[in-house]
Design an enzyme around this catalytic site. Structure first.
Site, short mmCIF file in Angstrom:
data_model
loop_
_atom_site.label_atom_id
_atom_site.label_comp_id
_atom_site.label_asym_id
_atom_site.label_seq_id
_atom_site.Cartn_x
_atom_site.Cartn_y
_atom_site.Cartn_z
N HIS A 76 0.84 -1.20 0.00
CA HIS A 76 0.00 0.00 0.00
C HIS A 76 0.87 1.24 0.00
CE1 HIS A 76 -3.96 -1.73 0.34
NE2 HIS A 76 -3.50 -2.57 1.25
N LYS A 122 -0.96 -0.19 14.79
CA LYS A 122 0.36 -0.20 15.41
C LYS A 122 0.64 -1.40 16.32
CE LYS A 122 2.37 3.34 13.67
NZ LYS A 122 2.36 2.75 12.34
N TYR A 163 -10.03 5.09 6.23
CA TYR A 163 -10.44 5.38 7.61
C TYR A 163 -11.50 6.46 7.49
CZ TYR A 163 -6.17 2.97 9.15
OH TYR A 163 -5.19 2.04 9.39
N TYR A 178 2.51 6.68 10.27
CA TYR A 178 1.82 5.47 9.78
C TYR A 178 2.82 4.41 9.32
CZ TYR A 178 -2.10 2.81 7.90
OH TYR A 178 -3.05 1.84 7.68
N PRO A 221 -6.69 0.03 17.71
CA PRO A 221 -6.19 -0.37 16.39
C PRO A 221 -6.23 0.71 15.31
CG PRO A 221 -8.32 -1.39 16.83
CD PRO A 221 -7.94 -0.66 18.07
P1 RFL Z 1 -0.80 -12.28 21.21
O1 RFL Z 1 -1.12 -12.33 19.78
O2 RFL Z 1 -1.86 -11.99 22.17
O3 RFL Z 1 -0.12 -13.67 21.59
C1 RFL Z 1 0.14 -14.04 22.93
C2 RFL Z 1 0.18 -15.54 23.01
O4 RFL Z 1 0.49 -15.93 24.36
C3 RFL Z 1 -0.38 -16.99 24.73
N1 RFL Z 1 -0.51 -16.97 26.22
C4 RFL Z 1 0.13 -17.81 27.03
N2 RFL Z 1 0.99 -18.81 26.79
C5 RFL Z 1 1.48 -19.50 27.86
N3 RFL Z 1 1.11 -19.23 29.15
C6 RFL Z 1 0.26 -18.23 29.43
N4 RFL Z 1 -0.11 -17.95 30.70
C7 RFL Z 1 -0.28 -17.48 28.35
N5 RFL Z 1 -1.14 -16.45 28.27
C8 RFL Z 1 -1.28 -16.15 26.96
C9 RFL Z 1 -1.68 -16.70 24.00
O5 RFL Z 1 -2.47 -17.88 23.85
C10 RFL Z 1 -1.16 -16.17 22.67
O6 RFL Z 1 -0.99 -17.18 21.71
O7 RFL Z 1 0.37 -11.21 21.50
P2 RFL Z 1 1.64 -10.82 20.61
O8 RFL Z 1 2.34 -12.04 20.08
O9 RFL Z 1 2.40 -9.83 21.39
O10 RFL Z 1 1.02 -10.12 19.31
C11 RFL Z 1 0.36 -8.90 19.41
C12 RFL Z 1 -0.69 -8.76 18.31
O11 RFL Z 1 -1.54 -9.89 18.35
C13 RFL Z 1 -1.54 -7.47 18.45
O12 RFL Z 1 -0.72 -6.40 18.86
C14 RFL Z 1 -2.23 -7.07 17.13
O13 RFL Z 1 -3.14 -8.03 16.73
C15 RFL Z 1 -2.95 -5.72 17.28
N6 RFL Z 1 -3.71 -5.33 16.07
C16 RFL Z 1 -3.07 -4.75 14.98
N7 RFL Z 1 -1.73 -4.57 15.00
C17 RFL Z 1 -1.07 -4.04 13.90
O14 RFL Z 1 0.15 -3.87 13.95
N8 RFL Z 1 -1.75 -3.72 12.73
C18 RFL Z 1 -3.11 -3.89 12.64
O15 RFL Z 1 -3.66 -3.65 11.56
C19 RFL Z 1 -3.82 -4.39 13.80
N9 RFL Z 1 -5.16 -4.58 13.76
C20 RFL Z 1 -5.10 -5.54 16.02
C21 RFL Z 1 -5.81 -5.14 14.84
C22 RFL Z 1 -5.79 -6.12 17.08
C23 RFL Z 1 -7.15 -6.29 17.00
N10 RFL Z 1 -7.80 -6.90 18.12
C24 RFL Z 1 -8.78 -7.88 18.02
C25 RFL Z 1 -7.29 -6.69 19.45
C26 RFL Z 1 -7.16 -5.30 14.75
C27 RFL Z 1 -7.87 -5.85 15.84
C28 RFL Z 1 -9.35 -5.94 15.70
C1 PHB Z 2 -7.00 -4.80 9.50
O1 PHB Z 2 -6.90 -5.01 8.27
O2 PHB Z 2 -7.38 -5.67 10.29
C2 PHB Z 2 -6.67 -3.44 10.02
C3 PHB Z 2 -6.11 -2.50 9.18
C4 PHB Z 2 -5.80 -1.23 9.65
C5 PHB Z 2 -6.04 -0.93 10.99
C6 PHB Z 2 -6.59 -1.88 11.84
C7 PHB Z 2 -6.89 -3.14 11.36
O3 PHB Z 2 -5.76 0.32 11.44
#
Ligand code: RFL
Ligand code: PHB
Length: 403
Positions: free
Chosen positions: A72, A297, A201, A393, A293
């Site tokens: 992108h 980031k 957005y 960004y 989100p």
């Molecule tokens: P995770 O993915 O939560 O993984 C943690 C892992 O640890 C396990 N765990 C344990 N294991 C052993 N013992 C325990 N006691 C434990 N407790 C937990 C869990 O089962 C899990 O497998 O953390 P990690 O690896 O730091 O990754 C972080 C990301 O998942 C998170 O920051 C992103 O998903 C946030 N996020 C976005 N980030 C971006 O950079 N770009 C995006 O576009 C973006 N969009 C989003 C998002 C998060 C969203 N939600 C649902 C919160 C969009 C959404 C909707």
């Molecule tokens: C996504 O594709 O899940 C997504 C993209 C941009 C954001 C958050 C989530 O800022």
């Protein structure tokens, strides 16, 4: 059992760190509470900064990401009838972001870990961390009724917001900063072509909406919803109707609807734990910080933590210099706070705050909304304003260790 680095959590942070360390010949074992299928069922991030993508390349796991990821060069910021294109590539002198789902990255990293026969204990329950403030930390856990002890030199707490690593730091030694927003995001994944080539957005009088994607045939959409809503309250039809009303006219016309393959509500939160280390325990990714989100980031900040810890561990084991471990928290937190500030700012600017939901109790709701509308038109109205948004960004550069 013994290893050099015990990694708690097999999400994207833990898997990426494990892969990078293994490339340097540093042994590691991952303890993951859930099954691999469960971890792969979490539809989350979609947008990867260049620094993240480069780290995945360095880990040697980028083949599918480079073939299937969508580059992108910009995105749209829409406000009622008005829409501004943030030409990220030109505004930053060539930087872009990559759209490649968290599920795909996680699957690629899991596959690489299996192929390299690196050890992961799935369904590792009751993980407890011991002696992390000494030279011989360890982790105990149970799996299938058996109890195990993993001895190690260092522990990477990659276990997300609800993990055990952060609470292992004594409460009196950590400060937790938290803000919970008065709304959540309802997300839908569907097998339909995206309504726009680039992300949109969109702020409207009905609330925020986001157009994103996973491929040319798979869309990811989000809308702002009250925290009191349940996902069962939202039929697919109701979701599409509401989304259409919140999008700029061209995207609304282009919207192709279809059955949802996934639908969930995520609350929005800003959270930082300081410091991010205690003795030989390092907090990485969501274990230490959460962003709303709106700036994409979350996963990207996790990746910069991984990059910093990887550099530190490499220096420890390759150069025999253990003094650099004390640099981790300060380096990681500088980038984290910047990402927190940008995510909070984007969230405030793009969402609708109802009466009694003001983001700042010092300001009346109307004043706050007016300030945010003014902020949006100011920043989207000039090249320098757009540049500020574009630079954040694509993400700030990763900081090097001090000599
Ligand atoms: P995770 O993915 O939560 O993984 C943690 C892992 O640890 C396990 N765990 C344990 N294991 C052993 N013992 C325990 N006691 C434990 N407790 C937990 C869990 O089962 C899990 O497998 O953390 P990690 O690896 O730091 O990754 C972080 C990301 O998942 C998170 O920051 C992103 O998903 C946030 N996020 C976005 N980030 C971006 O950079 N770009 C995006 O576009 C973006 N969009 C989003 C998002 C998060 C969203 N939600 C649902 C919160 C969009 C959404 C909707
Ligand atoms: C996504 O594709 O899940 C997504 C993209 C941009 C954001 C958050 C989530 O800022």
């Amino acid at each position: 059992m013994k290893t050099q680095v015990a990694i708690i959590g097999g999400g994207p942070s833990g898997l990426l760190l494990g892969q990078l360390l293994s490339k340097q010949g540093i042994s590691n074992i991952i303890l993951e509470r859930m099954t691999g299928e469960y971890v792969l069922g979490r539809i989350r991030a979609g947008i990867l900064e260049q620094g993240f993508a480069d780290l995945v390349r360095e880990a040697g796991v980028s083949e599918r990401m480079d073939a299937e990821g969508i580059v992108h060069e910009g995105f749209e910021l829409a406000f009622n009838e008005q829409s501004t294109y943030i030409d990220v590539k030109n505004l930053t002198g060539g930087d872009t972001v990559l759209c490649y789902g968290q599920v795909e990255i996680t699957a690629d990293l899991m596959e690489a870990r299996d192929a390299a026969e690196l050890e992961t204990y799935y369904e590792a329950k009751d993980v407890e961390l011991h002696d992390v403030n000494t030279e011989s930390p360890s982790a105990t856990f149970t799996q299938n009724g058996e109890t195990y002890r993993l001895e190690c030199d260092y522990i990477a707490g990659c276990d997300g917001f609800h993990g055990v690593s952060r609470p292992t730091i004594p409460a009196e030694l950590r400060t937790e900063h938290e803000k919970v927003y008065p709304f959540g995001w309802l997300g839908v994944l569907s097998e339909t072509p995206p309504a726009s080539k680039e992300l949109i957005y969109s702020k409207s009088d009905r609330g925020f909406a986001l157009v994103s994607m996973r491929s040319e045939t798979r869309s990811r959409y989000y809308i702002q919803v009250p925290l009191t809503d349940n996902v069962e309250d939202w039929s697919d039809d109701a979701f599409w109707d509401e989304l259409r009303k919140r999008l700029p006219p061209k995207a609304a016309d282009n919207l192709v609807t279809g059955p949802s393959i996934e639908k969930s509500i995520a609350p929005l939160r800003s959270f930082v734990c300081e410091p991010m280390q205690y003795g030989r325990l390092f907090l990485v990714g969501d274990a230490a910080h959460i962003v709303p989100p709106t700036g994409a980031k979350g996963l990207n900040l996790a990746a910069s933590d991984v990059a910093t810890l990887y550099k530190i561990m490499t220096r420890v084991y390759k150069e025999g210099d253990a003094s650099c471990v004390s640099q981790y928290s300060d380096i990681a937190l500088r980038r984290v706070w910047n990402g927190e500030r940008f995510s909070w700012w984007m969230t405030n600017m793009m969402h609708k705050f109802d009466a009694s939901e003001t983001s700042d109790s010092e300001l009346g709701n109307v004043t706050f909304s007016r300030f945010m509308a003014s902020e949006l038109s100011y920043y989207t109205g000039s090249e320098s304003g757009k540049k500020v948004i574009a630079e954040q960004y694509v993400g700030l550069p990763y900081e090097d260790l001090k000599p």
